[in-house]
Design a protein around this motif. Structure first.
Motif, PDB file in Angstrom:
ATOM      1  N   HIS A   1       0.855  -1.175   0.000  1.00  0.00           N
ATOM      2  CA  HIS A   1       0.000   0.000   0.000  1.00  0.00           C
ATOM      3  C   HIS A   1       0.896   1.232   0.000  1.00  0.00           C
ATOM      4  O   HIS A   1       1.784   1.359   0.843  1.00  0.00           O
ATOM      5  CB  HIS A   1      -0.913   0.001   1.230  1.00  0.00           C
ATOM      6  CG  HIS A   1      -2.025   0.972   1.127  1.00  0.00           C
ATOM      7  ND1 HIS A   1      -1.964   2.222   1.682  1.00  0.00           N
ATOM      8  CD2 HIS A   1      -3.229   0.880   0.514  1.00  0.00           C
ATOM      9  CE1 HIS A   1      -3.082   2.864   1.425  1.00  0.00           C
ATOM     10  NE2 HIS A   1      -3.867   2.074   0.723  1.00  0.00           N
TER      11      HIS A   1
ATOM     12  N   GLY B   1      -2.731   4.234  -3.353  1.00  0.00           N
ATOM     13  CA  GLY B   1      -3.413   2.958  -3.166  1.00  0.00           C
ATOM     14  C   GLY B   1      -2.461   1.768  -3.213  1.00  0.00           C
ATOM     15  O   GLY B   1      -1.286   1.865  -2.865  1.00  0.00           O
ATOM     16  N   TRP B   2      -2.959   0.648  -3.689  1.00  0.00           N
ATOM     17  CA  TRP B   2      -2.209  -0.609  -3.729  1.00  0.00           C
ATOM     18  C   TRP B   2      -1.429  -0.721  -5.019  1.00  0.00           C
ATOM     19  O   TRP B   2      -1.876  -0.281  -6.063  1.00  0.00           O
ATOM     20  CB  TRP B   2      -3.157  -1.794  -3.604  1.00  0.00           C
ATOM     21  CG  TRP B   2      -3.841  -1.844  -2.282  1.00  0.00           C
ATOM     22  CD1 TRP B   2      -5.065  -1.328  -1.979  1.00  0.00           C
ATOM     23  CD2 TRP B   2      -3.337  -2.410  -1.076  1.00  0.00           C
ATOM     24  NE1 TRP B   2      -5.347  -1.545  -0.661  1.00  0.00           N
ATOM     25  CE2 TRP B   2      -4.306  -2.209  -0.076  1.00  0.00           C
ATOM     26  CE3 TRP B   2      -2.158  -3.064  -0.739  1.00  0.00           C
ATOM     27  CZ2 TRP B   2      -4.135  -2.645   1.226  1.00  0.00           C
ATOM     28  CZ3 TRP B   2      -1.994  -3.503   0.559  1.00  0.00           C
ATOM     29  CH2 TRP B   2      -2.971  -3.287   1.530  1.00  0.00           C
TER      30      TRP B   2
ATOM     31  N   ALA C   1     -10.505  -0.350   7.528  1.00  0.00           N
ATOM     32  CA  ALA C   1     -10.639  -0.337   6.069  1.00  0.00           C
ATOM     33  C   ALA C   1      -9.414  -0.981   5.415  1.00  0.00           C
ATOM     34  O   ALA C   1      -9.541  -1.773   4.474  1.00  0.00           O
ATOM     35  CB  ALA C   1     -10.829   1.089   5.558  1.00  0.00           C
ATOM     36  N   TYR C   2      -8.239  -0.650   5.914  1.00  0.00           N
ATOM     37  CA  TYR C   2      -6.999  -1.246   5.418  1.00  0.00           C
ATOM     38  C   TYR C   2      -7.026  -2.756   5.636  1.00  0.00           C
ATOM     39  O   TYR C   2      -6.714  -3.532   4.744  1.00  0.00           O
ATOM     40  CB  TYR C   2      -5.804  -0.612   6.136  1.00  0.00           C
ATOM     41  CG  TYR C   2      -4.461  -1.154   5.704  1.00  0.00           C
ATOM     42  CD1 TYR C   2      -3.765  -0.555   4.666  1.00  0.00           C
ATOM     43  CD2 TYR C   2      -3.890  -2.251   6.342  1.00  0.00           C
ATOM     44  CE1 TYR C   2      -2.524  -1.037   4.272  1.00  0.00           C
ATOM     45  CE2 TYR C   2      -2.652  -2.739   5.954  1.00  0.00           C
ATOM     46  CZ  TYR C   2      -1.977  -2.133   4.924  1.00  0.00           C
ATOM     47  OH  TYR C   2      -0.752  -2.622   4.527  1.00  0.00           O
TER      48      TYR C   2
ATOM     49  N   GLN D   1      -9.206  -4.521   3.196  1.00  0.00           N
ATOM     50  CA  GLN D   1      -8.601  -4.594   1.867  1.00  0.00           C
ATOM     51  C   GLN D   1      -7.544  -5.685   1.791  1.00  0.00           C
ATOM     52  O   GLN D   1      -7.497  -6.447   0.823  1.00  0.00           O
ATOM     53  CB  GLN D   1      -8.008  -3.237   1.486  1.00  0.00           C
ATOM     54  CG  GLN D   1      -9.056  -2.175   1.263  1.00  0.00           C
ATOM     55  CD  GLN D   1      -8.459  -0.788   1.085  1.00  0.00           C
ATOM     56  OE1 GLN D   1      -7.254  -0.619   0.997  1.00  0.00           O
ATOM     57  NE2 GLN D   1      -9.320   0.218   1.032  1.00  0.00           N
TER      58      GLN D   1
ATOM     59  N   ALA E   1      -9.397  -9.025   1.816  1.00  0.00           N
ATOM     60  CA  ALA E   1     -10.072  -9.265   0.537  1.00  0.00           C
ATOM     61  C   ALA E   1      -9.067  -9.615  -0.569  1.00  0.00           C
ATOM     62  O   ALA E   1      -9.313 -10.531  -1.363  1.00  0.00           O
ATOM     63  CB  ALA E   1     -10.894  -8.044   0.131  1.00  0.00           C
ATOM     64  N   LEU E   2      -7.950  -8.916  -0.622  1.00  0.00           N
ATOM     65  CA  LEU E   2      -6.929  -9.223  -1.628  1.00  0.00           C
ATOM     66  C   LEU E   2      -6.410 -10.653  -1.460  1.00  0.00           C
ATOM     67  O   LEU E   2      -6.275 -11.394  -2.432  1.00  0.00           O
ATOM     68  CB  LEU E   2      -5.782  -8.221  -1.560  1.00  0.00           C
ATOM     69  CG  LEU E   2      -6.049  -6.848  -2.144  1.00  0.00           C
ATOM     70  CD1 LEU E   2      -4.947  -5.871  -1.742  1.00  0.00           C
ATOM     71  CD2 LEU E   2      -6.169  -6.930  -3.659  1.00  0.00           C
TER      72      LEU E   2
END
Length: 164
Positions: free
Chosen positions: A42, A48-49, A140-141, A144, A147-148
């Motif tokens: 990140h 972003g990523w 939130a991080y 993410q 989910a990734l």
């Protein structure tokens, strides 16, 4: 018979069916070594990523079909250690960083490619995700990263202590 059947059930009504060969059917290539690299990092709220060049290059070298195992869980609960144990169990040399402090070792997602092939010729790839609920990141991080890891894997391990 009912007793034997119930022992094979992970969840009521869902039989356990192994989708990959057992560890005994893995083969290592002595000329290759287990390698690890950063895969996803990140770069802040604006950027972003991003996919890291080193991790992408490592994956490009793999020509076989992939079996991708990702692990996620709370920070400092032994995710990297568990993956290193798996690598050691299949005859490889541990390649993921582990530490003895309260600081996280993994940032984003790291990729590890053991010098191992499954009996069907596919290649094992391990994804080590940054720990959840650390003091350094927000929810939130964490969502993410989780989910990734889930989306990039064919098999997902949730390393959890206690009851889910």
């Amino acid at each position: 018979a009912e007793r034997a059947r119930s022992r094979r059930m992970a969840t009521p009504g869902l039989p356990v069916q192994p989708s990959t060969p057992p560890v005994s059917s893995l083969t290592a290539n002595a000329s290759e070594e287990t390698r690890a690299a950063p895969l996803i990092r990140h770069e802040g709220a604006e950027a972003g990523w991003r996919v890291c060049d080193e991790g992408a290059a490592l994956l490009r070298e793999v020509n076989e079909p992939l079996v991708v195992i990702a692990i996620a869980g709370m920070y400092r609960t032994g995710k990297s250690f568990l993956l290193n144990c798996l690598i050691g169990a299949i005859g490889g040399k541990p390649a993921l960083n582990v530490g003895s402090t309260s600081e996280s070792c993994t940032r984003g997602i790291d990729v590890c490619v053991p010098a191992t092939r499954l009996a069907d010729g596919s290649r094992l790839v391990l994804l080590d995700t940054e720990g959840l609920a650390s003091m350094e990141q927000d929810e939130a991080y964490d969502a993410q990263v989780f989910a990734l890891g889930l989306l990039l894997s064919s098999h997902f391990v949730l390393n959890s202590m206690g009851v889910l």
